[in-house]
Design a protein around this motif. Structure first.
Motif, short mmCIF file in Angstrom:
data_model
loop_
_atom_site.label_atom_id
_atom_site.label_comp_id
_atom_site.label_asym_id
_atom_site.label_seq_id
_atom_site.Cartn_x
_atom_site.Cartn_y
_atom_site.Cartn_z
N MET A 1 117.68 27.47 -43.76
CA MET A 1 117.79 27.29 -42.33
C MET A 1 117.07 28.41 -41.57
SD MET A 1 119.01 25.49 -39.94
CE MET A 1 119.51 25.56 -38.27
N GLU A 2 117.22 29.63 -42.09
CA GLU A 2 116.57 30.76 -41.41
C GLU A 2 115.05 30.66 -41.48
OE1 GLU A 2 118.05 34.53 -42.63
OE2 GLU A 2 120.13 33.94 -42.33
N GLY A 3 114.54 30.16 -42.60
CA GLY A 3 113.10 30.00 -42.75
C GLY A 3 112.54 28.98 -41.77
N ALA A 4 113.26 27.87 -41.61
CA ALA A 4 112.82 26.84 -40.66
C ALA A 4 112.87 27.36 -39.23
CB ALA A 4 113.69 25.60 -40.80
N LEU A 5 113.90 28.13 -38.92
CA LEU A 5 114.02 28.69 -37.57
C LEU A 5 112.91 29.70 -37.30
CD1 LEU A 5 115.71 28.65 -35.04
CD2 LEU A 5 117.14 30.42 -36.04
N ALA A 6 112.60 30.53 -38.28
CA ALA A 6 111.51 31.50 -38.11
C ALA A 6 110.18 30.79 -37.94
CB ALA A 6 111.46 32.43 -39.32
N TRP A 7 109.97 29.71 -38.69
CA TRP A 7 108.75 28.93 -38.56
C TRP A 7 108.65 28.30 -37.17
CZ3 TRP A 7 108.26 23.45 -38.34
CH2 TRP A 7 106.96 22.99 -38.44
N LEU A 8 109.76 27.74 -36.68
CA LEU A 8 109.78 27.12 -35.36
C LEU A 8 109.50 28.15 -34.26
CD1 LEU A 8 110.31 24.60 -33.64
CD2 LEU A 8 112.72 25.24 -33.63
N LEU A 9 110.09 29.31 -34.36
CA LEU A 9 109.85 30.35 -33.35
C LEU A 9 108.40 30.81 -33.36
CD1 LEU A 9 113.09 32.52 -33.50
CD2 LEU A 9 112.30 31.08 -31.62
N SER A 10 107.80 30.93 -34.54
CA SER A 10 106.40 31.34 -34.59
C SER A 10 105.50 30.26 -33.98
CB SER A 10 105.97 31.66 -36.02
OG SER A 10 105.93 30.51 -36.81
N LEU A 11 105.84 28.99 -34.21
CA LEU A 11 105.07 27.92 -33.58
C LEU A 11 105.22 27.94 -32.06
CD1 LEU A 11 105.58 24.79 -35.87
CD2 LEU A 11 103.52 26.14 -35.53
N MET A 12 106.41 28.23 -31.59
CA MET A 12 106.65 28.28 -30.15
C MET A 12 105.88 29.44 -29.52
SD MET A 12 108.42 25.69 -29.41
CE MET A 12 109.04 26.00 -27.79
N HIS A 13 105.78 30.57 -30.22
CA HIS A 13 105.02 31.70 -29.71
C HIS A 13 103.55 31.34 -29.57
CE1 HIS A 13 107.86 35.03 -29.47
NE2 HIS A 13 108.48 34.49 -30.51
N ARG A 14 103.01 30.61 -30.54
CA ARG A 14 101.62 30.19 -30.45
C ARG A 14 101.43 29.10 -29.40
NH1 ARG A 14 101.36 29.22 -36.39
NH2 ARG A 14 101.81 31.28 -37.15
N ALA A 15 102.38 28.20 -29.31
CA ALA A 15 102.25 27.07 -28.38
C ALA A 15 102.24 27.53 -26.94
CB ALA A 15 103.39 26.08 -28.60
N ARG A 16 102.93 28.61 -26.63
CA ARG A 16 102.93 29.05 -25.23
C ARG A 16 101.56 29.54 -24.79
NH1 ARG A 16 106.45 34.63 -25.38
NH2 ARG A 16 105.12 35.67 -26.86
N PHE A 17 100.77 30.12 -25.71
CA PHE A 17 99.41 30.54 -25.37
C PHE A 17 98.50 29.32 -25.20
CE2 PHE A 17 100.93 34.50 -27.37
CZ PHE A 17 100.69 35.36 -26.32
N VAL A 18 98.67 28.33 -26.05
CA VAL A 18 97.88 27.11 -25.93
C VAL A 18 98.23 26.39 -24.63
CG1 VAL A 18 97.46 24.83 -26.96
CG2 VAL A 18 97.62 26.86 -28.41
N PHE A 19 99.51 26.28 -24.33
CA PHE A 19 99.97 25.62 -23.11
C PHE A 19 99.44 26.33 -21.87
CE2 PHE A 19 103.39 24.75 -19.97
CZ PHE A 19 103.30 23.37 -19.96
N THR A 20 99.49 27.65 -21.87
CA THR A 20 99.00 28.42 -20.73
C THR A 20 97.48 28.29 -20.61
OG1 THR A 20 100.82 29.98 -21.00
CG2 THR A 20 98.96 30.71 -19.68
N GLY A 21 96.77 28.29 -21.71
CA GLY A 21 95.33 28.12 -21.67
C GLY A 21 94.93 26.76 -21.12
N LEU A 22 95.62 25.72 -21.56
CA LEU A 22 95.34 24.38 -21.02
C LEU A 22 95.64 24.31 -19.53
CD1 LEU A 22 96.71 22.09 -23.86
CD2 LEU A 22 94.33 22.41 -23.18
N TYR A 23 96.74 24.95 -19.12
CA TYR A 23 97.07 24.98 -17.70
C TYR A 23 95.96 25.64 -16.91
CZ TYR A 23 98.73 27.05 -13.41
OH TYR A 23 98.82 27.46 -12.12
N LEU A 24 95.46 26.77 -17.38
CA LEU A 24 94.41 27.48 -16.65
C LEU A 24 93.14 26.65 -16.53
CD1 LEU A 24 94.88 31.08 -18.05
CD2 LEU A 24 95.46 30.24 -15.76
N VAL A 25 92.77 25.92 -17.58
CA VAL A 25 91.59 25.06 -17.53
C VAL A 25 91.78 23.93 -16.53
CG1 VAL A 25 90.23 23.41 -18.88
CG2 VAL A 25 90.81 25.64 -19.85
N VAL A 26 92.95 23.28 -16.59
CA VAL A 26 93.22 22.17 -15.68
C VAL A 26 93.30 22.65 -14.23
CG1 VAL A 26 94.97 20.46 -15.03
CG2 VAL A 26 94.29 20.71 -17.41
N ALA A 27 93.99 23.76 -14.01
CA ALA A 27 94.11 24.29 -12.65
C ALA A 27 92.75 24.68 -12.10
CB ALA A 27 95.06 25.48 -12.64
#
Length: 80
Positions: A1-27
């Motif tokens: 369970m801890e491994g899956a949670l660590a994996w999910l958190l690392s994905l969320m950390h990366r996704a926020r940069f992708v999400f912000t980058g897409l927002y900046l391009v669209v804006a």
């Protein structure tokens, strides 16, 4: 369970940069195409708020799932 949670958190950390980058391009595209339209400013402001909310959510999850139990909880005593 801890491994899956660590994996999910690392994905969320990366996704926020992708999400912000897409927002900046669209804006930037909306501001370049029609900077005087009301919908442009709605999209820019609402998207910025969504980015801030997403960053806050990731920070909250990281804080909740990575904090260490206090010394009182580890030894089984309750104070206060």
């Amino acid at each position: 369970m801890e491994g899956a949670l660590a994996w999910l958190l690392s994905l969320m950390h990366r996704a926020r940069f992708v999400f912000t980058g897409l927002y900046l391009v669209v804006a930037a595209g909306f501001l370049y195409a029609d900077p005087r339209a009301g919908w442009t400013w709605f999209i820019v402001i609402a998207g910025g708020l969504l980015c801030l909310l997403f960053w806050g959510l990731v920070a909250f999850w990281s804080y909740v799932f990575t904090r260490r139990p206090s010394a009182d909880r580890r030894d089984g005593t309750e104070h206060g």
